[in-house]
Design a protein around this motif. Sequence first.
Motif, PDB file in Angstrom:
ATOM      1  N   PRO A  85       0.825  -1.219   0.000  1.00  0.00           N
ATOM      2  CA  PRO A  85       0.000   0.000   0.000  1.00  0.00           C
ATOM      3  C   PRO A  85       0.857   1.266   0.000  1.00  0.00           C
ATOM      4  CG  PRO A  85       0.039  -1.005   2.186  1.00  0.00           C
ATOM      5  CD  PRO A  85       0.695  -1.985   1.266  1.00  0.00           C
ATOM      6  N   LYS A  86       0.460   2.237  -0.826  1.00  0.00           N
ATOM      7  CA  LYS A  86       1.175   3.507  -0.919  1.00  0.00           C
ATOM      8  C   LYS A  86       0.411   4.543  -0.088  1.00  0.00           C
ATOM      9  CE  LYS A  86       3.387   2.608  -5.377  1.00  0.00           C
ATOM     10  NZ  LYS A  86       4.761   2.738  -4.881  1.00  0.00           N
ATOM     11  N   HIS A  87       0.888   4.750   1.119  1.00  0.00           N
ATOM     12  CA  HIS A  87       0.135   5.525   2.096  1.00  0.00           C
ATOM     13  C   HIS A  87       0.117   7.027   1.821  1.00  0.00           C
ATOM     14  CE1 HIS A  87      -0.355   1.951   4.600  1.00  0.00           C
ATOM     15  NE2 HIS A  87       0.945   1.704   4.465  1.00  0.00           N
ATOM     16  N   LEU A  88       1.006   7.525   0.971  1.00  0.00           N
ATOM     17  CA  LEU A  88       1.051   8.966   0.682  1.00  0.00           C
ATOM     18  C   LEU A  88       0.712   9.273  -0.776  1.00  0.00           C
ATOM     19  CD1 LEU A  88       4.298   9.922   2.658  1.00  0.00           C
ATOM     20  CD2 LEU A  88       1.924  10.381   3.332  1.00  0.00           C
ATOM     21  N   ALA A  89       0.254   8.291  -1.507  1.00  0.00           N
ATOM     22  CA  ALA A  89      -0.017   8.479  -2.937  1.00  0.00           C
ATOM     23  C   ALA A  89      -1.074   9.547  -3.173  1.00  0.00           C
ATOM     24  CB  ALA A  89      -0.461   7.163  -3.563  1.00  0.00           C
ATOM     25  N   GLY A  90      -0.948  10.230  -4.311  1.00  0.00           N
ATOM     26  CA  GLY A  90      -1.941  11.210  -4.728  1.00  0.00           C
ATOM     27  C   GLY A  90      -1.653  12.629  -4.302  1.00  0.00           C
ATOM     28  N   TRP A 139       7.978   7.339  -7.285  1.00  0.00           N
ATOM     29  CA  TRP A 139       7.865   5.942  -6.851  1.00  0.00           C
ATOM     30  C   TRP A 139       6.830   5.789  -5.745  1.00  0.00           C
ATOM     31  CZ3 TRP A 139      10.715   1.538  -8.488  1.00  0.00           C
ATOM     32  CH2 TRP A 139      10.499   0.394  -7.723  1.00  0.00           C
ATOM     33  N   MET A 140       6.764   6.766  -4.854  1.00  0.00           N
ATOM     34  CA  MET A 140       5.804   6.696  -3.739  1.00  0.00           C
ATOM     35  C   MET A 140       4.376   7.017  -4.177  1.00  0.00           C
ATOM     36  SD  MET A 140       7.428   7.766  -0.146  1.00  0.00           S
ATOM     37  CE  MET A 140       7.325   9.529  -0.357  1.00  0.00           C
ATOM     38  N   GLY A 141       4.186   7.379  -5.445  1.00  0.00           N
ATOM     39  CA  GLY A 141       2.849   7.641  -5.942  1.00  0.00           C
ATOM     40  C   GLY A 141       2.411   9.081  -5.841  1.00  0.00           C
ATOM     41  N   LEU A 142       3.347   9.994  -5.550  1.00  0.00           N
ATOM     42  CA  LEU A 142       2.995  11.405  -5.566  1.00  0.00           C
ATOM     43  C   LEU A 142       2.939  11.896  -7.016  1.00  0.00           C
ATOM     44  CD1 LEU A 142       4.061  10.948  -2.560  1.00  0.00           C
ATOM     45  CD2 LEU A 142       4.446  13.409  -2.556  1.00  0.00           C
ATOM     46  N   ILE A 143       2.320  13.035  -7.226  1.00  0.00           N
ATOM     47  CA  ILE A 143       2.093  13.562  -8.569  1.00  0.00           C
ATOM     48  C   ILE A 143       2.906  14.836  -8.745  1.00  0.00           C
ATOM     49  CG2 ILE A 143       0.350  14.372 -10.207  1.00  0.00           C
ATOM     50  CD1 ILE A 143      -1.755  12.944  -8.400  1.00  0.00           C
ATOM     51  N   ASP A 144       3.732  14.889  -9.790  1.00  0.00           N
ATOM     52  CA  ASP A 144       4.516  16.110  -9.996  1.00  0.00           C
ATOM     53  C   ASP A 144       3.628  17.222 -10.531  1.00  0.00           C
ATOM     54  OD1 ASP A 144       5.050  16.707 -13.048  1.00  0.00           O
ATOM     55  OD2 ASP A 144       5.217  14.526 -12.862  1.00  0.00           O
ATOM     56  N   ALA A 145       3.979  18.447 -10.179  1.00  0.00           N
ATOM     57  CA  ALA A 145       3.192  19.619 -10.570  1.00  0.00           C
ATOM     58  C   ALA A 145       3.663  20.215 -11.888  1.00  0.00           C
ATOM     59  CB  ALA A 145       3.239  20.672  -9.473  1.00  0.00           C
ATOM     60  N   GLY A 146       4.410  19.444 -12.672  1.00  0.00           N
ATOM     61  CA  GLY A 146       4.868  19.912 -13.974  1.00  0.00           C
ATOM     62  C   GLY A 146       6.328  20.307 -13.975  1.00  0.00           C
ATOM     63  N   GLN A 155      -4.774  11.513 -11.824  1.00  0.00           N
ATOM     64  CA  GLN A 155      -3.521  10.831 -12.138  1.00  0.00           C
ATOM     65  C   GLN A 155      -3.776   9.838 -13.274  1.00  0.00           C
ATOM     66  OE1 GLN A 155      -1.745   9.259  -8.634  1.00  0.00           O
ATOM     67  NE2 GLN A 155       0.279   9.010  -9.548  1.00  0.00           N
ATOM     68  N   PRO A 156      -3.116  10.022 -14.419  1.00  0.00           N
ATOM     69  CA  PRO A 156      -3.440   9.210 -15.600  1.00  0.00           C
ATOM     70  C   PRO A 156      -3.297   7.704 -15.381  1.00  0.00           C
ATOM     71  CG  PRO A 156      -2.045  11.076 -16.203  1.00  0.00           C
ATOM     72  CD  PRO A 156      -2.085  11.027 -14.712  1.00  0.00           C
ATOM     73  N   ASP A 157      -2.332   7.283 -14.556  1.00  0.00           N
ATOM     74  CA  ASP A 157      -2.094   5.845 -14.391  1.00  0.00           C
ATOM     75  C   ASP A 157      -2.764   5.261 -13.157  1.00  0.00           C
ATOM     76  OD1 ASP A 157      -0.576   7.054 -12.462  1.00  0.00           O
ATOM     77  OD2 ASP A 157       1.312   6.082 -12.998  1.00  0.00           O
ATOM     78  N   ARG A 158      -3.774   5.979 -12.623  1.00  0.00           N
ATOM     79  CA  ARG A 158      -4.355   5.572 -11.346  1.00  0.00           C
ATOM     80  C   ARG A 158      -5.022   4.207 -11.402  1.00  0.00           C
ATOM     81  NH1 ARG A 158      -7.637   8.709 -14.079  1.00  0.00           N
ATOM     82  NH2 ARG A 158      -9.905   8.466 -13.986  1.00  0.00           N
ATOM     83  N   LYS A 159      -5.503   3.789 -12.591  1.00  0.00           N
ATOM     84  CA  LYS A 159      -6.212   2.515 -12.697  1.00  0.00           C
ATOM     85  C   LYS A 159      -5.363   1.423 -13.354  1.00  0.00           C
ATOM     86  CE  LYS A 159     -10.863   4.515 -12.797  1.00  0.00           C
ATOM     87  NZ  LYS A 159     -12.142   4.609 -13.553  1.00  0.00           N
TER      88      LYS A 159
END
Length: 355
Positions: free
Chosen positions: A252-257, A284-291, A344-348
Amino acid sequence: MITVRKGQAPAKLSRDEFHLVFARDFYDPAYQAVAAELAAVEEVAWKAYVDSHKAPVTVKAGPGFADPDYDLSIEWKETRDRLLAAEARQKDPATPSRILLINGAARNDGSCPGEISKTWRLAKLCEETLAAEGVETDLLDLSRIISDYDRHIHPCKACVSTAMPLCHWPCSCYPNHSLNQENDWMNEIYERWVAAHGIIICTPVYWYQSPSILKLMIDRLVCADGGNPDPSSTHGKKAEEAKALEKDWTYPKHLAGRIYGVAVHGDVAGIEGTRRSLSDWLDWMGLIDAGPIAQLDRYVGYYDSYADSHATLDKDTAFQDEVRNVARAVSAAVAAVRSGKLLQPDRKVTNPRPK
């Protein structure tokens, strides 16, 4: 067959060796006035060490845990409960957006360096920019490790390399009272990460890499990426049980998104590598870059004098504006995610190699 390899750890200290180590904390002659009292405390500490009193105060795990009758560290459970409350607030759409600003430099004017760091100034630029946009900020100044009394981020013990379920979320390795591994700042830092909708890391480069204080925090966040939220499932640190659980582990990625941005600066070399390693880690941890604008690396005073570096930063108004843009980009991305406009495009997408 599960095999747990043994044979590396040294034997426990002898009583005489323990005395020498214990006494180092009381080198100041002023402690001689309470020598008898310290001797009594030493006896208690010796007994705790010999009997391995890692978590001397416990509470039953209770409902919702794999083994409700397991004796959990009360300090761990209190931290875990705070994380659950922080997560609930973070997911509540009625709460204001909150961004965690991290100063990764080890320098401040409260200890030997005698002067604030340039990185602190960059973090304050982000803070001012976000405040102007009505965003709540939480400034985590990791340099306080060098200037505060008895403040620590203890190193990661690499439980995950034995088996992922042995790495608990939040980390249960500390405090270890029997080894005097206490006052671990990470219990507070975990909560601050969980409460945030966005993260901005401002850091200098030390010898081509992130400063050690920043890397300490990074390593201790391994439990946020696949960590086990139920220590009773491994009955604490039972390696055999953790190895058996890992076969079907979901990581589980506890900080993702959460959204992220980074601002890296240096004076000679290493800025691009440091910026990439930070971005790769956060990805890698599932965070999303702001560009791209939110992933910044720049030199301040390339090969110039250290002594004049603050004055050099004063003159580099373009870099100051670029740092402000990191904050603006993260703020905009947080708003877009929270409103449902950015997904997030790859969320699924299912990862065939979860780890």
